[in-house]
Scaffold this active site. Structure first.
Site, PDB file in Angstrom:
ATOM      1  N   CYS A  86       0.841  -1.202   0.000  1.00 44.60           N
ATOM      2  CA  CYS A  86       0.000   0.000   0.000  1.00 44.60           C
ATOM      3  C   CYS A  86       0.879   1.257   0.000  1.00 44.60           C
ATOM      4  CB  CYS A  86      -0.971  -0.037   1.174  1.00 44.60           C
ATOM      5  SG  CYS A  86      -2.350   1.128   1.006  1.00 44.60           S
ATOM      6  N   HIS A 203      -3.602  -5.581   1.339  1.00 42.47           N
ATOM      7  CA  HIS A 203      -2.938  -5.816   2.615  1.00 42.47           C
ATOM      8  C   HIS A 203      -3.010  -7.287   3.036  1.00 42.47           C
ATOM      9  CE1 HIS A 203      -2.288  -1.618   4.096  1.00 42.47           C
ATOM     10  NE2 HIS A 203      -3.292  -1.349   3.292  1.00 42.47           N
ATOM     11  N   GLU A 205      -1.314  -8.773   5.260  1.00 45.20           N
ATOM     12  CA  GLU A 205      -1.143  -8.890   6.713  1.00 45.20           C
ATOM     13  C   GLU A 205      -2.471  -8.762   7.451  1.00 45.20           C
ATOM     14  OE1 GLU A 205      -0.985  -4.446   6.042  1.00 45.20           O
ATOM     15  OE2 GLU A 205      -0.423  -6.266   4.957  1.00 45.20           O
TER      16      GLU A 205
END
Length: 230
Positions: A86, A203, A205
């Site tokens: 990002c 994302h 994560e």
């Protein structure tokens, strides 16, 4: 493997990344402050998401000049692995480590929701172990994720197999409706010609822990570690 996570003023996904690497993947992680001049022996550098320096000027434009970035650039130029997620992707394009640019979303709105993406190539560390037919459900959260490249660069990305991910629907179909930000040809992530620098907007994560009810993002981290061990 020893990972280094760079933290800028305004980073807000650094602890998410560190949690996944340390607690879920069992890896060593060092925190690298943006004013540091030492990568502390990290073998893989990650630039996390967030709003570095408040996204003033352009997203990533100021962070690119942080002292740590000179070390990151030299590390990458010597073949070291660097990944930007990002805002980290935006910083990598501003630093010239990845080609192209991230523009404002075509609808001019911040988008924060789950999307689907699939690997476009298996010829990269972060995608080598991902089934290209698998649609990964991964969150996005950005206002400037609209990837742009001119015609010459786009053709070069295709010729060199540098497109990592494309936005798709739940069934893996790459369609205009599955594109959350207007990115050129649904591009969600790319790599450099040397295949050691990686950037993407979604994302992983945020989709890598059972408590979240979604572990699709683990595929990227598992691909990195499996290939390194091999």
């Amino acid at each position: 493997m020893k990972f280094g996570v760079v933290i800028f003023p305004g980073s807000n996904c650094d602890e998410d990344i560190i949690h996944v690497l340390e607690k879920i993947m069992g890896q060593e992680v060092v925190r690298l402050w943006h004013k540091d001049h030492d990568l502390q022996g990290a073998e893989f550098i990650i630039l996390p998401g967030g709003f570095s320096f408040g996204d003033y000027l352009r997203s990533g434009a100021i962070a690119r000049f942080s002292p740590i970035m000179q070390q990151v650039i030299q590390f990458a130029e010597k073949g070291g692995y660097v990944m930007g997620i990002c805002n980290g992707f935006q910083i990598l394009t501003e630093a010239g480590l990845l080609p192209g640019a991230l523009l404002h979303n075509n609808h001019r709105k911040f988008v924060c929701r789950n999307i689907y993406m699939k690997a476009e190539t298996t010829n990269a560390l972060v995608t080598a172990q991902i089934n290209p037919e698998r649609a990964l459900k991964i969150p996005v959260a950005h206002g400037e994720g609209n990837y742009f490249a001119d015609a010459e660069l786009l053709q070069s990305l295709k010729d060199n197999d540098q497109i990592l991910f494309r936005y798709c629907d739940e069934s893996g179909n790459v369609t205009p409706d599955s594109n959350p930000n207007g990115s050129l040809e649904n591009i969600a992530g790319i790599t450099n010609k040397n295949r050691n620098v990686f950037g993407f907007m979604p994302h992983p994560e945020r989709a890598a822990d059972p408590i979240l009810g979604n572990e699709d993002g683990l595929a990227i981290f598992e691909s990195i570690l499996s290939m390194v061990k091999a």
